[in-house]
Motif scaffolding. Structure first.
Motif, PDB file in Angstrom:
ATOM      1  N   LEU A  43       1.766   5.724  -7.950  1.00 23.92           N
ATOM      2  CA  LEU A  43       1.593   4.687  -7.350  1.00 23.92           C
ATOM      3  C   LEU A  43       0.544   3.817  -7.626  1.00 23.92           C
ATOM      4  CD1 LEU A  43       2.203   7.055  -4.126  1.00 23.92           C
ATOM      5  CD2 LEU A  43       3.397   4.675  -4.726  1.00 23.92           C
ATOM      6  N   ILE A  44      -1.150   4.293  -8.377  1.00 23.09           N
ATOM      7  CA  ILE A  44      -1.958   4.412  -8.082  1.00 23.09           C
ATOM      8  C   ILE A  44      -2.071   3.161 -10.120  1.00 23.09           C
ATOM      9  CG2 ILE A  44      -5.127   4.206  -9.616  1.00 23.09           C
ATOM     10  CD1 ILE A  44      -3.830   7.536  -7.368  1.00 23.09           C
ATOM     11  N   VAL A  70      -4.147   3.119  -1.884  1.00 21.26           N
ATOM     12  CA  VAL A  70      -3.300   4.093  -1.898  1.00 21.26           C
ATOM     13  C   VAL A  70      -3.942   5.091  -1.330  1.00 21.26           C
ATOM     14  CG1 VAL A  70      -2.710   5.967  -3.155  1.00 21.26           C
ATOM     15  CG2 VAL A  70      -1.826   3.335  -3.921  1.00 21.26           C
ATOM     16  N   ALA A  98       0.786  10.251  -6.657  1.00 23.15           N
ATOM     17  CA  ALA A  98      -0.330   9.550  -6.515  1.00 23.15           C
ATOM     18  C   ALA A  98      -0.526   8.353  -7.830  1.00 23.15           C
ATOM     19  CB  ALA A  98      -1.605  10.307  -6.673  1.00 23.15           C
ATOM     20  N   CYS A 136       0.926  -0.922  -0.271  1.00 22.07           N
ATOM     21  CA  CYS A 136       0.019   0.002   0.029  1.00 22.07           C
ATOM     22  C   CYS A 136       0.894   1.015   0.272  1.00 22.07           C
ATOM     23  CB  CYS A 136      -1.190  -0.254   1.416  1.00 22.07           C
ATOM     24  SG  CYS A 136      -0.011  -0.149   2.697  1.00 22.07           S
ATOM     25  N   ALA A 137      -0.016   2.753  -0.143  1.00 20.05           N
ATOM     26  CA  ALA A 137       1.282   3.394  -0.465  1.00 20.05           C
ATOM     27  C   ALA A 137       0.193   4.668   0.116  1.00 20.05           C
ATOM     28  CB  ALA A 137       1.417   4.138  -1.379  1.00 20.05           C
ATOM     29  N   VAL A 153      -8.852   3.273  -3.681  1.00 21.42           N
ATOM     30  CA  VAL A 153      -7.694   4.673  -3.246  1.00 21.42           C
ATOM     31  C   VAL A 153      -9.115   5.546  -2.297  1.00 21.42           C
ATOM     32  CG1 VAL A 153      -7.494   6.583  -4.365  1.00 21.42           C
ATOM     33  CG2 VAL A 153      -6.802   4.347  -5.674  1.00 21.42           C
TER      34      VAL A 153
END
Length: 210
Positions: free
Chosen positions: A128-129, A137, A125, A69-70, A170
């Motif tokens: 990462l997504i 995320v 973002a 995850c982030a 998200v």
């Protein structure tokens, strides 16, 4: 009297068990049709406390399940928060943490700088997504950046609609979420204010606020 008390207790227990059995049967029927899975778009908004806290709670759930995850933190990225310390110190192998903001807008007092920070955060973002290895995320306080038009909500909505991998979750937090995001989200929670200690002159507390 003791015998009567036992009889009454037994009747109450039987009634309770029957009631719970009916509820369970209804729940089981409802759950039979809930078999779909998808990557969700979640929005946490409203004036009340708990939007980011809930998002970070889901980050910890992901870590517990071994799901990469982030976090991309907009606006308040200069804060040295407990979440940031915990995640970067102990769970960096599962959770990336990117503090992209430079502080609240009334602190920076520089719109161009705030816009640049928000756009850098959004670029991170998107990367990462797009990464299929990352399952969740958290876009913490992105709604604030959208509220002040540091980012284009149409661009953000189009990206989430067209480019988010099907199984990636998200979560977007921050008060005053734009209607475009609320309309497309799978889950929207609005935090309400009932009481807050700030109104009584109490400052932000470690462990509660940050």
């Amino acid at each position: 009297m003791a015998e009567d008390s036992r009889d009454t207790s037994t009747v109450a227990d039987i009634r309770h068990a029957a009631k719970m059995a009916k509820i369970k049967a209804a729940r089981d029927r409802m759950m039979e049709g809930k078999t779909g899975e998808k990557g969700l778009i979640l929005v946490h908004t409203g004036p009340g406390k708990g939007k980011s806290s809930s998002g970070f709670g889901m980050i910890l759930r992901c870590i517990a399940h071994g799901m990469p995850c982030a976090v991309v933190q907009f606006i308040k990225g200069s804060w040295d928060t407990g979440e940031r310390q915990l995640l970067t110190t102990h769970f960096g192998d599962l959770c990336q943490f990117h503090a992209m903001g430079e502080g609240f807008t009334w602190e920076t007092q520089d719109r161009a700088r705030d816009v640049a920070a928000a756009r850098a955060g959004w670029a991170k973002a998107k990367a990462l997504i797009r990464d299929p290895a990352i399952r969740f995320v958290l876009l913490d306080e992105i709604n604030i950046a959208l509220r002040y038009d540091y980012l284009d909500v149409a661009e953000v909505a189009a990206f989430l609609r067209d480019e988010k991998p099907p199984m990636t979750h998200v979560c977007l937090t921050g008060r005053n979420a734009k209607p475009e995001l609320i309309g497309m989200a799978d889950l929207v929670t609005e935090m309400a204010v009932v009481k807050h200690p700030f109104r009584d002159g109490i400052k932000a507390q470690p462990g509660v606020e940050f």
